[in-house]
Design a protein around this motif. Sequence first.
Motif, PDB file in Angstrom:
ATOM      1  N   GLN A 150       0.832  -1.194   0.000  1.00  0.00           N
ATOM      2  CA  GLN A 150       0.000   0.000   0.000  1.00  0.00           C
ATOM      3  C   GLN A 150       0.865   1.242   0.000  1.00  0.00           C
ATOM      4  O   GLN A 150       2.060   1.196   0.284  1.00  0.00           O
ATOM      5  CB  GLN A 150      -0.891  -0.007   1.243  1.00  0.00           C
ATOM      6  CG  GLN A 150      -1.907  -1.116   1.210  1.00  0.00           C
ATOM      7  CD  GLN A 150      -2.637  -1.230   2.515  1.00  0.00           C
ATOM      8  OE1 GLN A 150      -2.040  -1.106   3.580  1.00  0.00           O
ATOM      9  NE2 GLN A 150      -3.930  -1.465   2.453  1.00  0.00           N
ATOM     10  N   THR A 225      -4.000  10.639  -5.019  1.00  0.00           N
ATOM     11  CA  THR A 225      -4.346   9.306  -4.522  1.00  0.00           C
ATOM     12  C   THR A 225      -4.411   9.433  -3.012  1.00  0.00           C
ATOM     13  O   THR A 225      -4.112  10.488  -2.459  1.00  0.00           O
ATOM     14  CB  THR A 225      -3.291   8.271  -4.974  1.00  0.00           C
ATOM     15  OG1 THR A 225      -3.650   7.006  -4.448  1.00  0.00           O
ATOM     16  CG2 THR A 225      -1.905   8.625  -4.473  1.00  0.00           C
ATOM     17  N   ALA A 226      -4.789   8.365  -2.328  1.00  0.00           N
ATOM     18  CA  ALA A 226      -4.836   8.436  -0.865  1.00  0.00           C
ATOM     19  C   ALA A 226      -3.895   7.395  -0.283  1.00  0.00           C
ATOM     20  O   ALA A 226      -3.700   6.342  -0.889  1.00  0.00           O
ATOM     21  CB  ALA A 226      -6.259   8.163  -0.390  1.00  0.00           C
ATOM     22  N   SER A 227      -3.329   7.713   0.878  1.00  0.00           N
ATOM     23  CA  SER A 227      -2.462   6.704   1.484  1.00  0.00           C
ATOM     24  C   SER A 227      -3.353   5.550   1.909  1.00  0.00           C
ATOM     25  O   SER A 227      -4.482   5.746   2.346  1.00  0.00           O
ATOM     26  CB  SER A 227      -1.695   7.284   2.664  1.00  0.00           C
ATOM     27  OG  SER A 227      -2.565   7.599   3.715  1.00  0.00           O
ATOM     28  N   ASP A 229      -4.140   3.335  -0.332  1.00  0.00           N
ATOM     29  CA  ASP A 229      -4.495   2.752  -1.625  1.00  0.00           C
ATOM     30  C   ASP A 229      -3.369   1.808  -2.046  1.00  0.00           C
ATOM     31  O   ASP A 229      -2.244   1.900  -1.566  1.00  0.00           O
ATOM     32  CB  ASP A 229      -4.676   3.872  -2.666  1.00  0.00           C
ATOM     33  CG  ASP A 229      -5.306   3.342  -3.953  1.00  0.00           C
ATOM     34  OD1 ASP A 229      -5.692   2.148  -3.978  1.00  0.00           O
ATOM     35  OD2 ASP A 229      -5.407   4.118  -4.920  1.00  0.00           O
ATOM     36  N   TYR A 230      -3.698   0.905  -2.946  1.00  0.00           N
ATOM     37  CA  TYR A 230      -2.649   0.004  -3.415  1.00  0.00           C
ATOM     38  C   TYR A 230      -1.632   0.754  -4.257  1.00  0.00           C
ATOM     39  O   TYR A 230      -1.979   1.617  -5.068  1.00  0.00           O
ATOM     40  CB  TYR A 230      -3.243  -1.145  -4.234  1.00  0.00           C
ATOM     41  CG  TYR A 230      -3.994  -2.127  -3.380  1.00  0.00           C
ATOM     42  CD1 TYR A 230      -3.307  -2.872  -2.421  1.00  0.00           C
ATOM     43  CD2 TYR A 230      -5.353  -2.304  -3.518  1.00  0.00           C
ATOM     44  CE1 TYR A 230      -3.977  -3.771  -1.623  1.00  0.00           C
ATOM     45  CE2 TYR A 230      -6.032  -3.204  -2.721  1.00  0.00           C
ATOM     46  CZ  TYR A 230      -5.349  -3.941  -1.765  1.00  0.00           C
ATOM     47  OH  TYR A 230      -6.006  -4.813  -0.977  1.00  0.00           O
ATOM     48  N   ASN A 233      -2.132   0.683  -7.959  1.00  0.00           N
ATOM     49  CA  ASN A 233      -3.094   1.634  -8.511  1.00  0.00           C
ATOM     50  C   ASN A 233      -2.399   2.944  -8.888  1.00  0.00           C
ATOM     51  O   ASN A 233      -2.687   3.527  -9.938  1.00  0.00           O
ATOM     52  CB  ASN A 233      -4.200   1.929  -7.502  1.00  0.00           C
ATOM     53  CG  ASN A 233      -5.261   0.838  -7.519  1.00  0.00           C
ATOM     54  OD1 ASN A 233      -5.363   0.105  -8.510  1.00  0.00           O
ATOM     55  ND2 ASN A 233      -6.019   0.731  -6.448  1.00  0.00           N
ATOM     56  N   THR A 237      -2.205   4.645 -12.547  1.00  0.00           N
ATOM     57  CA  THR A 237      -2.564   6.043 -12.793  1.00  0.00           C
ATOM     58  C   THR A 237      -1.444   6.779 -13.520  1.00  0.00           C
ATOM     59  O   THR A 237      -1.678   7.481 -14.504  1.00  0.00           O
ATOM     60  CB  THR A 237      -2.854   6.763 -11.456  1.00  0.00           C
ATOM     61  OG1 THR A 237      -3.734   5.953 -10.697  1.00  0.00           O
ATOM     62  CG2 THR A 237      -3.472   8.121 -11.675  1.00  0.00           C
ATOM     63  N   ASP A 250      -4.972  13.015   1.928  1.00  0.00           N
ATOM     64  CA  ASP A 250      -5.853  12.312   2.849  1.00  0.00           C
ATOM     65  C   ASP A 250      -6.800  13.336   3.456  1.00  0.00           C
ATOM     66  O   ASP A 250      -6.341  14.279   4.107  1.00  0.00           O
ATOM     67  CB  ASP A 250      -5.033  11.640   3.963  1.00  0.00           C
ATOM     68  CG  ASP A 250      -4.221  10.482   3.419  1.00  0.00           C
ATOM     69  OD1 ASP A 250      -4.689   9.820   2.481  1.00  0.00           O
ATOM     70  OD2 ASP A 250      -3.095  10.266   3.921  1.00  0.00           O
TER      71      ASP A 250
END
Lengths: 604, 207
Positions: A150, A225-227, A229-230, A233, A237, A250
């Motif tokens: 992650q 993206t958010a921490s 997330d995989y 991913n 992107t 976040d």
Amino acid sequence: MPSSFNMTNMPFSLLTEAEQVLLRNSLDIGYYQRGETVLAAGDVPEGVYVILKGVVSENDADGGEVDHVFVHYTAEDYFGGWSAIKGRAIHNFLAEEETICHILPTKTLLDLCAENSRFADYFQQSLSAKTEIRSKLGGDQDMAEFMLAQIKDGVIREPLIVEQGSSIDAATRLMREKRADCMLVKRGNRYGMVTGTDLLDAIVIDGFPLETDVAEIASYRLITTASGDYLFNALITMTQQHIERVVVMDDQQLTGVVELTDVLSYFSSHSHVIGLRIERADTIDALRDAAAGLSDLVRAVVGQGVKARFVMDLIAAMNGRIIAKLFDLIIPPDMQPHVCLVVMGSEGRGEQIMKTDQDNGLIFRDGLIWPDMHKTLRQFSDTLISFGFPECPGNIMVSNPDWVKSIGDWTQQLSDWSRDCDGTAQMNLAIAVDAHPVAGNQALFKTSRNWFMRHLQSNKVFFAHFAKVALEFDTPLSFFGNLKEKGQLDVKKGGIFPIVHGIRTLALEYRVLETNTFKRIEALVELGQIKEKHGRELCEALALFIQVRLGQQVIRAEQDGIDQTPNTIDLALLDKMERDMLRDALHIVKGFKKHLALRYHLAG
Amino acid sequence: MIIPRTIRQFKERIDHKAGPHGELFEPYDGDEVVSLDCETTSLNVKEGEILSIGAVKIRGQKVVTSERLDIKLKPPKSLTEDSIKIHKIRAADLMDGVEMDEALEQVLAFVGNRPVLGYYVNYDIRMLDKFLRPRYGFGLPGKAIELSHVYHDIIKWRSIGGNADLRFDTISRNLDIPMLERHTALGDAITVALMYVRLKYGETPNI
């Protein structure tokens, strides 16, 4: 009976006494002429064949064409076990010489396997257990780990943020100073991104003056993206958008930036990430976390089949960084230019893989006044222990005042040891001459080393004494050139030490400054002191010992957590080919020892 | 008077063909050979006592050690210090030995009418016959195969005019057969069996 059958060999030694009697009672003896097929692919095997005398080759059958020989079996080896269990022979077994074999009938084999699970495991190990071990360590696991990874601290970079109103000129200088290649510009409560390329384009292509506000050229359409997330991913992107970094947000809060290079290097066995984490650690705790990732790194790299020699290089670099970073964190900055931290022994040679004992020392400038020195150094050693670098049993650590010396005392100590021929002095010297500076003022170390090397040239007796230690342990080969040991072998005494120490002696004599044994061998070949062929053989032998040892260390560490016997090779865990290679490597060691004995007149 | 074995066997066949052991006197048509060896107290048949009997079957190229005979007999009176030195069999080693009657029965059942192979095989056969005859009225019915003769037949072409060395150790060395357990009956029987297989199926040894 026949009691000629050797029960002490694996796997037969696993049998209980009653099972051994059953085995003895069921054995037959077969006789095969040279060129005769003992067992052909597709045949129903009679059982397991244990060679009493002769040579049998296992080959790939294809209508009598020139076959590929997989392996040769000689006295006391067994073959056909897997075929017997399976019911059909998979390969051809051909008697290369007249051969006499004990034959253990399939029925008895199966009975024994049913009764004794360890024995059964051993027979099936050739395929299932081994592949299981391999797959456990294998690359698949790494792939899975990557897929599940992650977006977390390890890969998130602290962004460089500038306020609206900074000029291109100032921004470029700041990026340069912080060694960053992108920054975020805060405009109100929005962030825009400016990369090195943006700055370049703005000046060269668009012709903006250097005083332009960077906020003018920033791009505000941020891909986020958010921490949590995989990681993959994020990678997808980036690929889709043709960009090299994504911003981690976040709850509308900026957390950091994830860069393509970090994601990719995470993919390639995490090494870069650990390196980065070490580099970025600014507290002891952060450094400890980074150091903890090292064992996983070793396992992953070994699992991918990377050659031990390169693993060693990588680990030496990583350990060096950790120690140097800790030095920066603990040693007061005003003292740093006046001291030099050296690592010694295997660490100094860069030949350590699993974290083993710390061997380090400190050289300081003559006349240095630093009242807290020993207290600080004690803290240094303790912190390393907490990182998982165990205490040195010989107490060769900076926490021991004997290994913290001024240049003058250090050099004096080395020359005292070189004059003294007792065991402790020789051992200490062997450790000390592998010293390698990792932090502080390297000039201090070099001064001392150069003086010592020059000093040794005038002491020919020293080399003979020093070389002798390499011959101390027997090479575990029998009179007939087979492996002497049947169960376990101390690969350090039998193989690694004679090479390392012999090469160390030669390196000292010819003033080779390298400390790594492989590099020392290469340097000695370059100087014409070792023949190229011999040099190559020695490198290969040493690499093999290290590789085999590492393979077993990883397995043991996985089973028990701590490896109690790091230098033991369990021969039963090796397959036939590995055993043959080990034997050949030991022959090389034997030859090298003979060379040393002649070279330094140690015969007799 | 010594009557040649063939004549004796001929007579015994006529006498016993219809008897309870008649099947022993059928001509043998299998492909098995029994390698047999006895350890005795003396090399003189008249004085000697049997201490142990070892035998294995040979089937084609295989020494079937899983089918074997390994008999220890009860210590005979004639077990003396001298023979102990040779065989290293002490009375204590034979304490759990069997009686001669039982041993002979096992031998007959194991050997049957198969050919009997040995080194100096006539000695072993005469020794067994000495005990068989008073009880059964006949000796071992099978053909005898002398290992040193087999060996000699094969190598004689290589040593014309010379005397072939037919000693046990020499043969085993020339054939490069490991001596498994010298001076135990079964060990010798296995070694002889291996030598026989080697001679029958292997290349002619270089001497």
